[in-house]
Design an enzyme around this catalytic site. Sequence first.
Site, mmCIF file in Angstrom:
data_model
loop_
_atom_site.group_PDB
_atom_site.id
_atom_site.type_symbol
_atom_site.label_atom_id
_atom_site.label_comp_id
_atom_site.label_asym_id
_atom_site.label_seq_id
_atom_site.Cartn_x
_atom_site.Cartn_y
_atom_site.Cartn_z
ATOM 1 C CE LYS A 276 42.003 52.170 47.142
ATOM 2 N NZ LYS A 276 41.843 51.520 45.766
ATOM 3 C CG ASN A 277 37.919 50.538 46.893
ATOM 4 O OD1 ASN A 277 38.946 50.835 46.325
ATOM 5 N ND2 ASN A 277 37.874 49.322 47.403
ATOM 6 N NE ARG B 176 42.997 44.742 38.065
ATOM 7 C CZ ARG B 176 41.813 44.461 37.690
ATOM 8 N NH1 ARG B 176 40.753 44.962 38.401
ATOM 9 N NH2 ARG B 176 41.417 43.555 36.663
ATOM 10 C CB CYS C 204 47.249 45.479 43.777
ATOM 11 S SG CYS C 204 47.240 46.875 44.879
ATOM 12 N NE ARG D 218 42.715 42.980 41.307
ATOM 13 C CZ ARG D 218 42.636 43.968 42.427
ATOM 14 N NH1 ARG D 218 43.790 44.509 42.828
ATOM 15 N NH2 ARG D 218 41.527 44.631 42.655
ATOM 16 N N PRO D 219 41.769 39.580 35.856
ATOM 17 C CG PRO D 219 40.541 38.142 35.057
ATOM 18 C CD PRO D 219 41.188 38.326 36.355
ATOM 19 C CB VAL D 220 39.381 43.577 32.517
ATOM 20 C CG1 VAL D 220 40.033 44.617 33.789
ATOM 21 C CG2 VAL D 220 40.166 43.636 31.068
ATOM 22 C CG LEU E 204 33.791 38.946 35.055
ATOM 23 C CD1 LEU E 204 33.621 38.988 36.608
ATOM 24 C CD2 LEU E 204 32.723 38.127 34.500
ATOM 25 C CG ASP F 258 40.026 45.486 49.796
ATOM 26 O OD1 ASP F 258 40.892 44.747 49.113
ATOM 27 O OD2 ASP F 258 39.554 46.389 49.422
ATOM 28 N NE ARG G 16 47.051 51.885 44.145
ATOM 29 C CZ ARG G 16 46.659 50.971 43.852
ATOM 30 N NH1 ARG G 16 47.611 49.728 44.090
ATOM 31 N NH2 ARG G 16 45.505 50.677 43.634
HETATM 32 C C1 UD1 Z 1 37.494 45.962 44.173
HETATM 33 C C2 UD1 Z 1 38.199 46.676 44.853
HETATM 34 C C3 UD1 Z 1 39.221 46.165 45.972
HETATM 35 C C4 UD1 Z 1 38.729 44.919 46.462
HETATM 36 C C5 UD1 Z 1 37.751 43.948 45.475
HETATM 37 C C6 UD1 Z 1 37.245 42.665 46.004
HETATM 38 C C7 UD1 Z 1 37.806 48.960 44.101
HETATM 39 C C8 UD1 Z 1 38.444 50.178 43.089
HETATM 40 N N1 UD1 Z 1 38.595 48.056 44.363
HETATM 41 O O1 UD1 Z 1 38.340 45.330 42.983
HETATM 42 O O2 UD1 Z 1 39.633 46.809 46.765
HETATM 43 O O3 UD1 Z 1 39.710 44.064 46.900
HETATM 44 O O4 UD1 Z 1 36.939 44.908 44.739
HETATM 45 O O5 UD1 Z 1 36.389 43.335 47.072
HETATM 46 O O6 UD1 Z 1 36.514 49.068 44.335
HETATM 47 N N2 UD1 Z 1 37.374 38.828 38.139
HETATM 48 C C9 UD1 Z 1 37.502 38.272 36.895
HETATM 49 N N3 UD1 Z 1 37.118 39.034 35.708
HETATM 50 C C10 UD1 Z 1 36.993 40.275 35.715
HETATM 51 C C11 UD1 Z 1 36.838 40.994 36.873
HETATM 52 C C12 UD1 Z 1 37.045 40.370 38.162
HETATM 53 O O7 UD1 Z 1 37.328 37.082 36.808
HETATM 54 O O8 UD1 Z 1 36.584 40.923 34.669
HETATM 55 C C13 UD1 Z 1 37.572 38.278 39.388
HETATM 56 C C14 UD1 Z 1 38.890 38.610 40.067
HETATM 57 O O9 UD1 Z 1 40.020 38.049 39.590
HETATM 58 C C15 UD1 Z 1 38.659 38.316 41.457
HETATM 59 C C16 UD1 Z 1 37.196 38.483 41.594
HETATM 60 O O10 UD1 Z 1 36.689 38.500 40.237
HETATM 61 O O11 UD1 Z 1 38.892 37.084 41.663
HETATM 62 C C17 UD1 Z 1 36.640 39.597 42.306
HETATM 63 O O12 UD1 Z 1 37.440 41.014 41.765
HETATM 64 P P1 UD1 Z 1 36.511 42.372 41.803
HETATM 65 O O13 UD1 Z 1 35.435 42.414 42.569
HETATM 66 O O14 UD1 Z 1 36.367 42.496 40.307
HETATM 67 O O15 UD1 Z 1 37.700 43.069 42.341
HETATM 68 P P2 UD1 Z 1 37.892 44.723 41.726
HETATM 69 O O16 UD1 Z 1 36.515 45.219 41.439
HETATM 70 O O17 UD1 Z 1 39.038 44.913 40.853
#
Ligand code: UD1
Length: 419
Positions: free
Chosen positions: A22-23, A93, A117, A122-124, A126, A307, A399
């Site tokens: 999936k990822n 997301r 989830c 889980r902010p964006v 970055l 995961d 999912r």
């Molecule tokens: C991806 C995976 C998810 C997995 C996660 C960690 C996909 C589609 N999903 O999620 O299955 O659990 O990696 O291995 O590939 N963070 C920030 N700001 C941001 C983005 C992230 O602070 O803009 C933080 C998150 O809150 C978290 C950490 O960074 O604490 C890691 O998250 P991230 O690697 O971004 O997870 P995803 O890419 O969403």
Amino acid sequence: MDKLLIRGGSKLFGEIYASGAKNSALPILAASLLADTPLRVGNLPHLNDVTTMLELLGSMGVDVMLSDEMEVQVDTSNIKNLNARYELVKTMRASILVLGPLLAKFQRATVALPGGCAIGSRPVNLHIDAMRAMGAEISIEDGNIKARVEGRLRGAKIIFEPVSVTATENVIMAASLADGTTIIQNAAREPEVLDLANCLIKMGAKIEGAGTDQIIIQGVENLNGATFSVMPDRVEVGTYLTAAAMTGGKVKIKEAKPEYISSVISKLEQTGATISLGEDWVQIEMNNEKPEAISLTTGPYPSFPTDMQAQFVSLNAIAKGNSTVTETVFENRFMHVQEIARMGGRISLKGNTAVIEGIWSLKGAPVMATDLRASASLVLAGLVANGSTIIDRIYHIDRGYERIEEKLKILGADIERIS
Ligand code: UD1
């Protein structure tokens, strides 16, 4: 609403195939937006998240053709709007993955702020900061990320803190069509990032270092379509191996890539399992009546994957001995704990650590799936519980796990989908 009914107590024996990841599938489908000609993607798993991504692309006017073998051809030449709407984004997301490609190819994007989830905030930020560093102007209006850039995105030096999988992927995709060179430091090293990079390279991108913590991307003017097959799902493979470690038995998973779950395999070996493996298969044989309890801490790849955390909490709940499971990637990713406790599990939470006292057996109970991996842990708990477990809200499982009840039935589990 569908539920899963599991009657616990069967050992698992037999062979199954791993599905596509999936990822890996999600960013690769998003990458189709970068190409001038159709991208063909094979080994796509039948999953709700994949359907959501295809719907999202379809809602923009992208032509999506699906073959019986779940190979999909994505043609963006008729794209009409550059808007990822909330109705779709809120269920997944990973929709944020269209931000980089849309900006790089079309210089504009509107992407609803994602839901997905419920595991921490889980902010964006970055993703947004990186696109700004590459020259985009971004504002948040009415719950949407509104982004535009004059001319092409520009190469930049991006240092991630914390390391983020999808933000790394967004930047790799955006940088592939940017003007100049982008250097990503503290890049995510997950195998899915490498898979995306390999697909982009086939499309004509110039990327070095994917799979390491420094990735260098030399922007090119155009990318073309290609044919690419997504890697096997390492979390799915890890989940079935953990199931077998809990139930006992002997399970072989084919078309897997065990090298990508070394951290999980080494923990399973410590529980008493015998693991044998080749390049594309892995087999577990559980000789012990019960797994030994195993403590672990999650972290970015190559550390133990977040995961797989919930599944190991389930394993430890019925293991010999006591253990701790510490979550360092996400806050609030322990929603499965209270559900496993409803089945008799003795687990307490201390901050970001679950303290688990292994007990002889769990008792079947009605439980609720709360997020994707938490749901998987409840399935595993149900497989070893005395009596029947009914898991509600299994749309979370759908999912991310392809035909979970069919695969477990092949292995001898007593499990059915009921409504
Ligand atoms: C991806 C995976 C998810 C997995 C996660 C960690 C996909 C589609 N999903 O999620 O299955 O659990 O990696 O291995 O590939 N963070 C920030 N700001 C941001 C983005 C992230 O602070 O803009 C933080 C998150 O809150 C978290 C950490 O960074 O604490 C890691 O998250 P991230 O690697 O971004 O997870 P995803 O890419 O969403």
